[in-house]
Scaffold this motif. Sequence first.
Motif, PDB file in Angstrom:
ATOM      1  N   LEU A 183       0.827  -1.217   0.000  1.00  0.00           N
ATOM      2  CA  LEU A 183       0.000   0.000   0.000  1.00  0.00           C
ATOM      3  C   LEU A 183       0.851   1.252   0.000  1.00  0.00           C
ATOM      4  N   GLY A 184       2.090   1.116   0.467  1.00  0.00           N
ATOM      5  CA  GLY A 184       2.994   2.264   0.541  1.00  0.00           C
ATOM      6  C   GLY A 184       4.099   1.935   1.523  1.00  0.00           C
ATOM      7  N   ASN A 185       5.183   2.703   1.465  1.00  0.00           N
ATOM      8  CA  ASN A 185       6.300   2.445   2.372  1.00  0.00           C
ATOM      9  C   ASN A 185       5.923   2.791   3.808  1.00  0.00           C
ATOM     10  N   GLU A 186       6.558   2.122   4.755  1.00  0.00           N
ATOM     11  CA  GLU A 186       6.336   2.485   6.155  1.00  0.00           C
ATOM     12  C   GLU A 186       6.633   3.966   6.351  1.00  0.00           C
ATOM     13  N   CYS A 187       5.811   4.633   7.111  1.00  0.00           N
ATOM     14  CA  CYS A 187       5.901   6.080   7.401  1.00  0.00           C
ATOM     15  C   CYS A 187       5.360   6.947   6.266  1.00  0.00           C
ATOM     16  N   ALA A 188       4.959   6.352   5.151  1.00  0.00           N
ATOM     17  CA  ALA A 188       4.407   7.166   4.060  1.00  0.00           C
ATOM     18  C   ALA A 188       3.116   7.836   4.523  1.00  0.00           C
ATOM     19  N   PRO A 189       2.924   9.123   4.184  1.00  0.00           N
ATOM     20  CA  PRO A 189       1.694   9.803   4.586  1.00  0.00           C
ATOM     21  C   PRO A 189       0.450   9.169   3.954  1.00  0.00           C
ATOM     22  N   VAL A 190      -0.622   9.145   4.742  1.00  0.00           N
ATOM     23  CA  VAL A 190      -1.929   8.676   4.264  1.00  0.00           C
ATOM     24  C   VAL A 190      -2.835   9.905   4.216  1.00  0.00           C
TER      25      VAL A 190
END
Length: 473
Positions: free
Chosen positions: A130-137
């Motif tokens: 879904l996205g890299n760790e710590c990536a903003p949602v």
Amino acid sequence: MDEQTGKIRCDACPVLCYIREGMLGACDRYANRGGVLTRVDPHVLLERTVKAGGDVVPFLPSSREWDGRVVREPETFVTALGAGTTYPDYKPAPFIVSSEVDGVDMVTVVTEGIFSYCGLKVKIDTDRHLGNECAPVRVAGEQIGHVTTAEYGSQMLSLGGVRHLTGGSKKEGRTACESMLALANGKPVEVSVDGGATVVIEAGKAPIINGVREERMRVGCGSATIGMFAQQWMGLVDEVVVVDDHITGVLSEHQAGKFLGVRDTGIKMKGHRSTPGRYFKVAHPGTGWGGTDLTNPLDILKPFDPKEAWPGLRMLMVSTTGEHFAYYELDTALTAVEKDLPPALKLSVERIQENCEPALSTVLFMAGAGGSLRAGVTENPVRLTSSVKHALTRVTAGGAACYVWPGGGITYMVDVTTLPENAFGSVPTPALVAPIEFTMTKADYAAMGGHMDQVRSLDSILRDETKKRIPRG
Ligand code: SF4
């Protein structure tokens, strides 16, 4: 009430709305009804006899199964839903209810907490990246959280929290609050992850990732899948590769294959070899095979070793959910050529699929009971904390069981699907409003410095609540 304007002031939260006759306050929770400040939602009382699958969740197992350490609840339980809020902090909670359970006098303190310190922990059952760790949602371009540490078969998001509610722009706070409220009340919300996917999250429903409904949660990592199904592949195929973004498994090298006497195949994998038959980083994360970016699984293989491989070698490549699979045979040049999946192997792929659970989104509400909540229970708030820690006081949210974190404070988590419908509200500070109840023996309540002069019997509350029930309009 202001005699000239007919407005009344609501003091149930720091917004302090002035509300005209017949109108609602900013949170839609309080109204001016004939000059009286009125909580518009009906106050919810739960009966222990409510059947599973009914309108509200039933209680935990009956008192017969009580192990003596956890506080029991009365047959009729006054929840905090629709009860109203304690503000400012020194006021006693809206309802402090006494009842008798098995000859023991009990007290339940009931309030709708206003939580500036709250967030959602979201578990999304999928292998897809879904996205890299710590990536903003984000929602509507505003950051409302981030991707956090992935768990077994699930991607995790941490949403909301005090920094997004209060530490950014007004729009960020409002968006975070509205998104959390919708998710907590079981409504779908679409989020986008920077550099990653878009996901429609709805508590208790399958996630929709980049527009596609996720069907299955992986049976295990690539290595575990090899271990589980190795025996079933014996005699049907010479090599199996279970493609996984985290741990890709290779049957002939894996301990399971060795135990079963699988012959070396000369297979050569890309990526980092961790232990025999277990490979990390065979590709990049993505939404393709096994949570990688692969569309062609052969991309993770180097040429077979001609000393060990042989023409006609049969190889199955499959993902951890069985969603992707392909069957190959080596030609005379030891090149893998895709062929139709033999029926016997089809069964084994179906077995992997069958062992995958349905993919769901799970939303846990997490919050810390702060000043107004604790002071609403006792004049000496630390005693409430201590009583919860010693399991003398039971914490529930709209009657649903909560997990209370060890350590300081009363920080709790609750699965939003276990609360009655639309249990959460919000105020424009911005903050979420959530029901919370503290139940303990009357003796323990007195000992902690509880507001004993405010304790009312269940019967008197039932009488009053029946009389003043007002339809929302
Ligand atoms: S936002 Fe709601 S609770 Fe807060 S003051 Fe206005 S009406 Fe009252």
